[in-house]
Design an enzyme around this catalytic site. Structure first.
Site, PDB file in Angstrom:
ATOM      1  N   HIS A 139      21.150 -16.734  33.723  1.00 40.87           N
ATOM      2  CA  HIS A 139      21.262 -15.173  33.187  1.00 40.87           C
ATOM      3  C   HIS A 139      20.139 -14.187  33.465  1.00 40.87           C
ATOM      4  O   HIS A 139      20.547 -12.835  33.147  1.00 40.87           O
ATOM      5  CB  HIS A 139      21.075 -15.343  31.405  1.00 40.87           C
ATOM      6  CG  HIS A 139      21.796 -16.622  30.872  1.00 40.87           C
ATOM      7  ND1 HIS A 139      23.282 -16.702  31.029  1.00 40.87           N
ATOM      8  CD2 HIS A 139      21.432 -17.524  30.286  1.00 40.87           C
ATOM      9  CE1 HIS A 139      23.568 -17.555  30.066  1.00 40.87           C
ATOM     10  NE2 HIS A 139      22.602 -18.235  29.607  1.00 40.87           N
TER      11      HIS A 139
HETATM   12 ZN   LIG Z   1      22.478 -22.926  28.069  1.00 44.50          ZN
END
Ligand SMILES: [Zn+2]
Length: 387
Positions: A139
């Site tokens: 992320h």
């Molecule tokens: Zn995850």
């Protein structure tokens, strides 16, 4: 590059990483790395002719600039003391509840990215498989920390492989969509990115639909497989065989970069899928049987037992090592009925969703397969024909 089975499987460890702490109540606990290392060691999985262990002690200079913006790197460096917070940091997502400022946040991130880079270099030097359990931070964006991730070790490792002329496919089976890796290669056919995850309708980062298939020259080279809450090993293996393996078969990568988070497991406290480590390992066995060269990275996993057992099984599989059936030990695994299965006391009990809910989940998985076959596979096939 030689490839071949003479080269060892490489476990990339960094004994320093396990000591960092995000915040007392944070679900991501770096201690997992130390625990996995010890569990592998206790089972004699880190010695012998097929295995080598590398300890990464220092971060490589200039590494973060390969993916992150100078402003972001500066903000992360300033956060390293663990106390001072400024507006610029917050602007970059550093200092939130999910991405707190902690002592050594820069050191931790740079070291874990170095470990993934070292793993990619060992693959380039001829190792078949390399595993960095403290990697897989899918992320982390170029200028923003997100979802417990500060530095995108994955893109840094992939770029190293690409620069050496390798054809790379990224396979992400973490419960969360691999959004920042998708974004990094969204407009290029150079990397096939595949993410199997819990649907963004119910889980962070709230995207990753099957309609996100890449842009421009990259159209068709991004495959998302969003699963509904409750999806179990059966559902997972259907999409894994019929979408992931099929996309790879058409793309023909030289190397797989895998983000193998264990937060898909039924016992994970943050997600709503119902996999067990049986389905997880079966998928990795399938992958490994067709693609001997795998750079494996950790990822999510917020139940410590899931992480320890899942990644010990993963490492044994990657290294081609047998786990003794019914190993007793003193580690307190959950014992299965069938002690003839190798490493059976590391195996989870099977968990299956049943009844109408299962029918609904299977129907939705079949819909994803159909969508892949109609909308995406022809694009990859056409792209391959041009090469
Ligand atoms: Zn995850």
């Amino acid at each position: 590059m030689t490839g071949g089975s003479k080269e060892p499987a490489v476990f990339v460890n960094s004994s320093r990483l396990g000591a960092f702490r995000f915040s007392p109540e944070h679900p991501f606990n770096p201690e997992r790395v130390t625990r996995v290392f010890h569990m592998c060691e206790a089972r004699s999985l880190l010695s012998g002719p097929r295995v080598s262990v590398v300890d990464v002690e220092t971060a490589e200079d200039g590494l973060l600039a390969r993916f992150h913006t100078p402003e972001y790197i500066e903000a992360l460096k300033r956060a390293n003391g663990g106390t001072e917070i400024d507006v610029e940091m917050l602007h970059h997502g550093i200092g939130s509840a999910e991405n707190p400022i902690f002592k050594g946040v820069y050191d931790f991130s740079a070291l874990s990215a170095t470990a993934s880079l070292v793993a990619s270099r060992r693959i380039l030097a001829g190792a078949d498989t390399a595993f960095n359990p403290c990697g897989g931070f899918h992320h982390a964006h170029p200028d923003r920390a997100s979802g417990f991730c500060y530095v995108n070790d994955i893109a840094i490792a992939i770029d190293e492989l690409l620069a050496a002329g390798m054809r790379v496919a990224y396979v992400d089976i973490d419960a969360h969509h691999g959004d920042a890796v998708q974004e990094a290669y969204y407009e290029t056919p150079a990397v096939l990115t595949i993410s199997v995850h819990e649907t963004g309708k119910t889980l962070f980062p709230w995207g990753g639909s099957e309609q996100e298939i890449g842009l421009g020259a990259g159209k068709g080279y991004n495959v998302n497989v969003p699963l509904e809450p409750g999806a179990d090993d059966d559902v997972f293996l259907v999409v894994f065989r019929e979408i992931v393996m099929e996309a790879l078969r058409v793309f023909r990568p030289d190397v797989i970069v895998g983000q193998f988070g264990t937060d898909t497991f039924a016992t994970d406290p943050l997600t709503h899928l119902r996999f067990t480590n049986n389905g997880y390992i079966q998928a990795i066995e399938l992958l490994h049987a067709s693609y001997p060269r795998i750079l494996a990275l950790g990822g999510g996993g917020y139940n410590m037992r899931d992480v320890e057992q899942g990644w010990t099984l993963l490492w044994a599989e990657l290294a081609g090592l047998e786990l003794e059936p019914g190993y007793g030990g003193s580690l307190g695994g959950v014992f299965l009925m069938d002690s003839s299965i190798p490493g059976s006391n590391l195996r989870d009990m099977h968990v299956y969703t049943t009844g109408p809910e299962k029918d609904r989940l299977m129907a939705s998985a079949r819909e994803l397969v159909r969508n892949f076959e109609i909308e995406i596979e022809p694009l990859i096939r056409r792209g391959q024909a041009k090469n």
